[in-house]
Design a protein around this motif. Structure first.
Motif, PDB file in Angstrom:
ATOM      1  N   LEU A 181      43.151 -44.843  41.436  1.00  0.00           N
ATOM      2  CA  LEU A 181      43.949 -44.545  41.880  1.00  0.00           C
ATOM      3  C   LEU A 181      44.907 -44.013  41.103  1.00  0.00           C
ATOM      4  CD1 LEU A 181      41.868 -46.990  43.096  1.00  0.00           C
ATOM      5  CD2 LEU A 181      43.290 -48.288  44.572  1.00  0.00           C
ATOM      6  N   GLY A 182      45.597 -44.689  40.514  1.00  0.00           N
ATOM      7  CA  GLY A 182      47.206 -44.764  39.853  1.00  0.00           C
ATOM      8  C   GLY A 182      47.146 -43.816  38.903  1.00  0.00           C
ATOM      9  N   VAL A 183      46.546 -42.771  38.280  1.00  0.00           N
ATOM     10  CA  VAL A 183      46.482 -41.372  37.686  1.00  0.00           C
ATOM     11  C   VAL A 183      45.906 -40.382  39.194  1.00  0.00           C
ATOM     12  CG1 VAL A 183      46.356 -40.305  36.076  1.00  0.00           C
ATOM     13  CG2 VAL A 183      47.348 -42.316  35.471  1.00  0.00           C
ATOM     14  N   LEU A 184      44.717 -39.887  39.194  1.00  0.00           N
ATOM     15  CA  LEU A 184      44.234 -39.623  39.888  1.00  0.00           C
ATOM     16  C   LEU A 184      44.657 -39.204  40.975  1.00  0.00           C
ATOM     17  CD1 LEU A 184      40.599 -39.797  38.097  1.00  0.00           C
ATOM     18  CD2 LEU A 184      42.335 -38.963  37.516  1.00  0.00           C
ATOM     19  N   GLY A 185      45.148 -40.537  41.721  1.00  0.00           N
ATOM     20  CA  GLY A 185      45.851 -40.279  43.205  1.00  0.00           C
ATOM     21  C   GLY A 185      46.581 -39.573  42.935  1.00  0.00           C
ATOM     22  N   PRO A 186      47.678 -39.227  42.877  1.00  0.00           N
ATOM     23  CA  PRO A 186      48.621 -38.848  42.764  1.00  0.00           C
ATOM     24  C   PRO A 186      48.343 -37.223  42.609  1.00  0.00           C
ATOM     25  CG  PRO A 186      49.059 -40.392  41.288  1.00  0.00           C
ATOM     26  CD  PRO A 186      47.646 -40.190  41.726  1.00  0.00           C
ATOM     27  N   LEU A 187      47.213 -36.857  41.085  1.00  0.00           N
ATOM     28  CA  LEU A 187      47.225 -35.410  40.873  1.00  0.00           C
ATOM     29  C   LEU A 187      46.732 -34.949  42.206  1.00  0.00           C
ATOM     30  CD1 LEU A 187      45.624 -36.132  37.243  1.00  0.00           C
ATOM     31  CD2 LEU A 187      48.108 -35.190  38.306  1.00  0.00           C
ATOM     32  N   HIS A 199      53.653 -47.033  39.203  1.00  0.00           N
ATOM     33  CA  HIS A 199      53.633 -48.296  38.481  1.00  0.00           C
ATOM     34  C   HIS A 199      53.422 -48.149  36.713  1.00  0.00           C
ATOM     35  CE1 HIS A 199      49.224 -47.096  36.832  1.00  0.00           C
ATOM     36  NE2 HIS A 199      49.871 -46.165  37.616  1.00  0.00           N
ATOM     37  N   GLY A 200      52.385 -49.528  36.585  1.00  0.00           N
ATOM     38  CA  GLY A 200      52.819 -49.122  34.929  1.00  0.00           C
ATOM     39  C   GLY A 200      51.850 -50.341  34.436  1.00  0.00           C
ATOM     40  N   LEU A 201      50.489 -49.793  34.975  1.00  0.00           N
ATOM     41  CA  LEU A 201      49.001 -50.593  34.798  1.00  0.00           C
ATOM     42  C   LEU A 201      48.692 -49.426  34.146  1.00  0.00           C
ATOM     43  CD1 LEU A 201      47.975 -50.782  39.447  1.00  0.00           C
ATOM     44  CD2 LEU A 201      49.377 -52.621  37.570  1.00  0.00           C
ATOM     45  N   PRO A 202      47.362 -50.720  33.337  1.00  0.00           N
ATOM     46  CA  PRO A 202      46.181 -50.280  32.339  1.00  0.00           C
ATOM     47  C   PRO A 202      46.082 -49.122  32.794  1.00  0.00           C
ATOM     48  CG  PRO A 202      46.199 -52.662  32.673  1.00  0.00           C
ATOM     49  CD  PRO A 202      47.208 -52.315  33.734  1.00  0.00           C
ATOM     50  N   LEU A 203      45.135 -48.260  32.009  1.00  0.00           N
ATOM     51  CA  LEU A 203      44.940 -46.729  32.747  1.00  0.00           C
ATOM     52  C   LEU A 203      42.769 -47.301  31.951  1.00  0.00           C
ATOM     53  CD1 LEU A 203      47.258 -44.202  31.461  1.00  0.00           C
ATOM     54  CD2 LEU A 203      46.910 -45.779  33.698  1.00  0.00           C
ATOM     55  N   GLU A 213      52.584 -26.822  35.170  1.00  0.00           N
ATOM     56  CA  GLU A 213      52.270 -25.860  33.670  1.00  0.00           C
ATOM     57  C   GLU A 213      51.773 -26.488  32.558  1.00  0.00           C
ATOM     58  OE1 GLU A 213      53.885 -21.620  31.355  1.00  0.00           O
ATOM     59  OE2 GLU A 213      54.321 -22.688  33.590  1.00  0.00           O
ATOM     60  N   ASP A 214      52.707 -27.531  32.183  1.00  0.00           N
ATOM     61  CA  ASP A 214      51.876 -28.466  30.782  1.00  0.00           C
ATOM     62  C   ASP A 214      50.130 -29.177  31.146  1.00  0.00           C
ATOM     63  OD1 ASP A 214      54.327 -26.219  29.517  1.00  0.00           O
ATOM     64  OD2 ASP A 214      55.661 -28.313  30.149  1.00  0.00           O
ATOM     65  N   LEU A 215      50.435 -29.662  31.732  1.00  0.00           N
ATOM     66  CA  LEU A 215      49.456 -30.494  32.713  1.00  0.00           C
ATOM     67  C   LEU A 215      48.413 -29.717  32.006  1.00  0.00           C
ATOM     68  CD1 LEU A 215      47.843 -33.012  33.188  1.00  0.00           C
ATOM     69  CD2 LEU A 215      48.341 -32.866  35.298  1.00  0.00           C
ATOM     70  N   VAL A 216      48.709 -28.643  33.458  1.00  0.00           N
ATOM     71  CA  VAL A 216      46.887 -28.047  33.266  1.00  0.00           C
ATOM     72  C   VAL A 216      46.992 -26.991  31.936  1.00  0.00           C
ATOM     73  CG1 VAL A 216      45.805 -25.945  34.404  1.00  0.00           C
ATOM     74  CG2 VAL A 216      46.917 -27.854  35.753  1.00  0.00           C
ATOM     75  N   GLY A 217      47.716 -26.382  31.067  1.00  0.00           N
ATOM     76  CA  GLY A 217      47.357 -25.591  30.086  1.00  0.00           C
ATOM     77  C   GLY A 217      46.021 -27.328  29.210  1.00  0.00           C
ATOM     78  N   ALA A 218      47.099 -27.743  28.777  1.00  0.00           N
ATOM     79  CA  ALA A 218      47.223 -28.699  27.458  1.00  0.00           C
ATOM     80  C   ALA A 218      45.379 -29.167  28.011  1.00  0.00           C
ATOM     81  CB  ALA A 218      48.205 -29.923  27.557  1.00  0.00           C
ATOM     82  N   ALA A 219      45.667 -29.264  28.968  1.00  0.00           N
ATOM     83  CA  ALA A 219      44.370 -30.398  29.527  1.00  0.00           C
ATOM     84  C   ALA A 219      42.737 -28.980  29.443  1.00  0.00           C
ATOM     85  CB  ALA A 219      44.205 -30.724  31.167  1.00  0.00           C
ATOM     86  N   THR A 220      43.346 -28.079  30.313  1.00  0.00           N
ATOM     87  CA  THR A 220      42.701 -27.508  29.827  1.00  0.00           C
ATOM     88  C   THR A 220      41.612 -26.664  29.062  1.00  0.00           C
ATOM     89  OG1 THR A 220      43.095 -26.396  31.880  1.00  0.00           O
ATOM     90  CG2 THR A 220      42.172 -25.130  30.140  1.00  0.00           C
ATOM     91  N   THR A 223      46.700 -40.180  27.084  1.00  0.00           N
ATOM     92  CA  THR A 223      45.486 -40.265  27.836  1.00  0.00           C
ATOM     93  C   THR A 223      45.242 -39.379  28.862  1.00  0.00           C
ATOM     94  OG1 THR A 223      45.705 -42.387  27.309  1.00  0.00           O
ATOM     95  CG2 THR A 223      44.561 -42.360  29.045  1.00  0.00           C
ATOM     96  N   VAL A 224      46.589 -39.206  29.771  1.00  0.00           N
ATOM     97  CA  VAL A 224      46.335 -38.429  30.729  1.00  0.00           C
ATOM     98  C   VAL A 224      45.441 -37.159  30.418  1.00  0.00           C
ATOM     99  CG1 VAL A 224      47.115 -37.405  32.576  1.00  0.00           C
ATOM    100  CG2 VAL A 224      47.363 -40.072  32.536  1.00  0.00           C
ATOM    101  N   LEU A 225      46.136 -36.364  29.732  1.00  0.00           N
ATOM    102  CA  LEU A 225      45.780 -35.192  28.995  1.00  0.00           C
ATOM    103  C   LEU A 225      44.332 -34.998  28.808  1.00  0.00           C
ATOM    104  CD1 LEU A 225      48.845 -33.950  26.817  1.00  0.00           C
ATOM    105  CD2 LEU A 225      47.999 -33.273  29.300  1.00  0.00           C
ATOM    106  N   ALA A 226      43.297 -36.253  27.992  1.00  0.00           N
ATOM    107  CA  ALA A 226      42.657 -36.731  27.578  1.00  0.00           C
ATOM    108  C   ALA A 226      41.635 -36.882  28.817  1.00  0.00           C
ATOM    109  CB  ALA A 226      42.204 -37.924  26.899  1.00  0.00           C
ATOM    110  N   VAL A 227      41.822 -37.469  29.627  1.00  0.00           N
ATOM    111  CA  VAL A 227      41.242 -38.008  30.754  1.00  0.00           C
ATOM    112  C   VAL A 227      40.714 -36.732  31.983  1.00  0.00           C
ATOM    113  CG1 VAL A 227      40.840 -39.493  33.080  1.00  0.00           C
ATOM    114  CG2 VAL A 227      41.724 -40.161  31.291  1.00  0.00           C
ATOM    115  N   VAL A 228      41.743 -35.910  32.185  1.00  0.00           N
ATOM    116  CA  VAL A 228      41.912 -34.614  32.268  1.00  0.00           C
ATOM    117  C   VAL A 228      41.300 -33.329  31.999  1.00  0.00           C
ATOM    118  CG1 VAL A 228      43.076 -32.853  34.175  1.00  0.00           C
ATOM    119  CG2 VAL A 228      44.768 -35.095  33.779  1.00  0.00           C
ATOM    120  N   GLY A 229      41.034 -33.332  30.796  1.00  0.00           N
ATOM    121  CA  GLY A 229      40.494 -32.036  29.870  1.00  0.00           C
ATOM    122  C   GLY A 229      39.213 -32.744  30.187  1.00  0.00           C
ATOM    123  N   GLY A 230      38.512 -33.822  31.021  1.00  0.00           N
ATOM    124  CA  GLY A 230      37.723 -33.772  30.392  1.00  0.00           C
ATOM    125  C   GLY A 230      36.330 -34.067  31.738  1.00  0.00           C
TER     126      GLY A 230
END
Length: 463
Positions: free
Chosen positions: A183-189, A171-175, A27-34, A56-63
């Motif tokens: 793969l590492g962020v949009l994949g699980p989403l 994972h701990g890979l660069p974003l 809920e927080d992810l959807v609300g803040a990214a929107t 960073t995740v919120l910025a990318v998902v917001g875009g």
């Protein structure tokens, strides 16, 4: 829809993203990214300083929600690279934190802001991300990646890896690369699962993620080498469902060591910024050390030497070409470079040389420019020499290159990070395992090898 699990009506989860100690519910992810999407609606392109943070995740998902192309920028870029990426991409602002000397406006990302406005799904062929390649020469090239390409690529991996909403990825890979971000962020989403980002790719961090219930782990070879060097942490990963390695060749001794400690045979895969992932070992198939697997669903591959096909006999080396629905269609503002790599029949010339066996298994020999050595009339892959050297107990790291030689054409030279050992011992060790013509003619001992942010050895800085 690219992210079907992120809608205002999606069921909430107490935690869908964890980065370090920072956590977001669905809920927080959807609300803040929107809310982010509301602030940038109508923008042409925005840049994100891609640090491993919730912002960073919120910025990318917001875009993605707003349909505004996002340019993830490596935080350690120098001034020249910053200026090039911003000018080349046409970014109008930094979304979230900008660099200290930001020359563009900075649009803040407010993680506690909320919006439930419904944005129409952008067209599948619209650009979602512009990623910049981490080449070793010249300024990086921008690769526009569409929403459809991301969706096709992630779904093909879900098929190969049996990836579901029940999985928690760690994972701990660069974003700012395909591996860590797409793969590492949009994949699980996209799958509807969870993400635990360890901020840094350490064995201890991965062990903690395993104890928190992670079922999938992504890493580059240097990460798996660290895991193999920490038996206690490695054994914690035995509870995982799948371990995945990519972005650079996985040395066979590291594969063997991790298997010994965790009981898992690491899944290897192959891809590029321009193509996303096109070849992978399947979870329900053979996992052969040193081989990256089979073409994903919808992908075609071939080997060429000039205009001629190279046989798939498990031994013959050729230029690897790939074609599939997850590929980009060209470089940004670089028609000449696009024409060199995207061929008229839809295949992409990867610049890598490879071997394919009769069953379709692929082994990447390496970059034609640095990993294919032509010595004494033989075509030799640097990787097989590196694998043998790494099996020597004194050797910790190595990189093999060919240097010009008046007699041989190219002379095999091995750069080695090692404990006390004589160079002749290493040369004889290789000669005892491989054909004599594949032995290094020279060993150069160094304290470390030059690597980029993803752990790839920068061979063009050697020699």
């Amino acid at each position: 829809m690219l992210l079907p699990t992120l809608t205002p009506t999606a069921p909430d989860d107490p935690e869908v993203i964890r980065i370090g100690e920072d956590r977001l519910s669905r809920e927080d992810l959807v609300g803040a990214a929107t809310a982010v999407a509301e602030r940038i609606a109508g923008a042409r392109t925005v840049a994100v300083l891609a640090q491993p943070t919730v912002e960073t995740v919120l910025a990318v998902v917001g875009g993605l929600i707003a349909g505004v192309p996002v340019v993830p920028v490596p935080p350690d870029s120098g001034p020249r690279e910053f200026a090039h990426i911003l000018a080349d991409s046409g970014a109008q602002a930094w979304l979230g934190q900008g660099p200290a000397d930001a020359t563009l406006p900075v649009v803040p990302v407010r993680r506690y802001a909320k919006s439930w406005h419904r944005h129409p799904e952008p067209h599948a062929d619209s650009t979602a991300l512009i990623l910049y390649t981490s080449g070793t020469t010249g300024l990086p090239k921008g690769v526009p990646i569409t929403r459809q390409a991301i969706a096709e690529g992630l779904d093909a991996l879900a098929d190969a890896w049996l990836w579901t909403a029940d999985d928690t990825l760690a994972h701990g890979l660069p974003l700012f690369h395909v591996h860590g971000l797409i793969l590492g962020v949009l994949g699980p989403l996209r799958r509807g699962g969870r993400l635990i980002h360890t901020e840094k790719p350490t064995a201890a961090g991965y062990a903690a993620a395993a104890e928190a219930g992670a079922s999938m782990f992504f890493g580059v070879p240097t990460v798996w080498s660290r895991v193999g060097a920490d038996p206690e942490a490695a054994r914690t990963l035995s509870s995982a469902r799948i371990l995945v390695s990519g972005s650079a060749p996985l040395p066979v001794p590291v594969f063997d060591r991790v298997r010994e400690l965790t009981g898992h045979e690491i899944v290897e895969r192959y891809g590029m910024t321009e193509t996303l992932i096109t070849v992978s070992t399947r979870v329900d198939g053979e996992r052969r050390p040193g081989w990256v697997g089979l073409p994903l669903a919808g992908v075609e591959t071939r080997l060429r030497e000039g205009d001629a096909d190279v046989p798939h006999d498990g031994e013959s080396v050729g230029d690897l070409h790939v074609r599939g629905p997850m590929m980009a269609s060209g470089y940004l503002n670089r028609p000449d470079a696009t024409a060199e790599s995207w061929l008229d029949d839809g295949f992409f010339a990867t610049g890598d040389v490879a071997v394919i066996d009769p069953d379709g298994m692929h082994r990447i020999v390496g970059r034609r420019s640095t990993d294919l050595i032509k010595s004494g009339g033989f075509r030799i892959g640097a990787g097989e020499i590196e694998t043998v050297l790494l099996a020597h107990p004194a050797v910790r790291e190595t990189a093999v290159i060919g240097v010009p030689d008046d007699y041989l054409g190219q002379r095999i030279v091995a750069y080695v990070v090692a404990d006390e050992v004589d160079d002749t011992e290493l040369i004889e060790f290789v000669a005892g395992e491989l054909s004599n013509h594949k032995r290094p003619r020279e060993i150069r001992f160094v304290d470390s090898l030059p690597r980029n942010a993803m752990g790839k050895v920068q061979k063009k800085l050697l020699g």
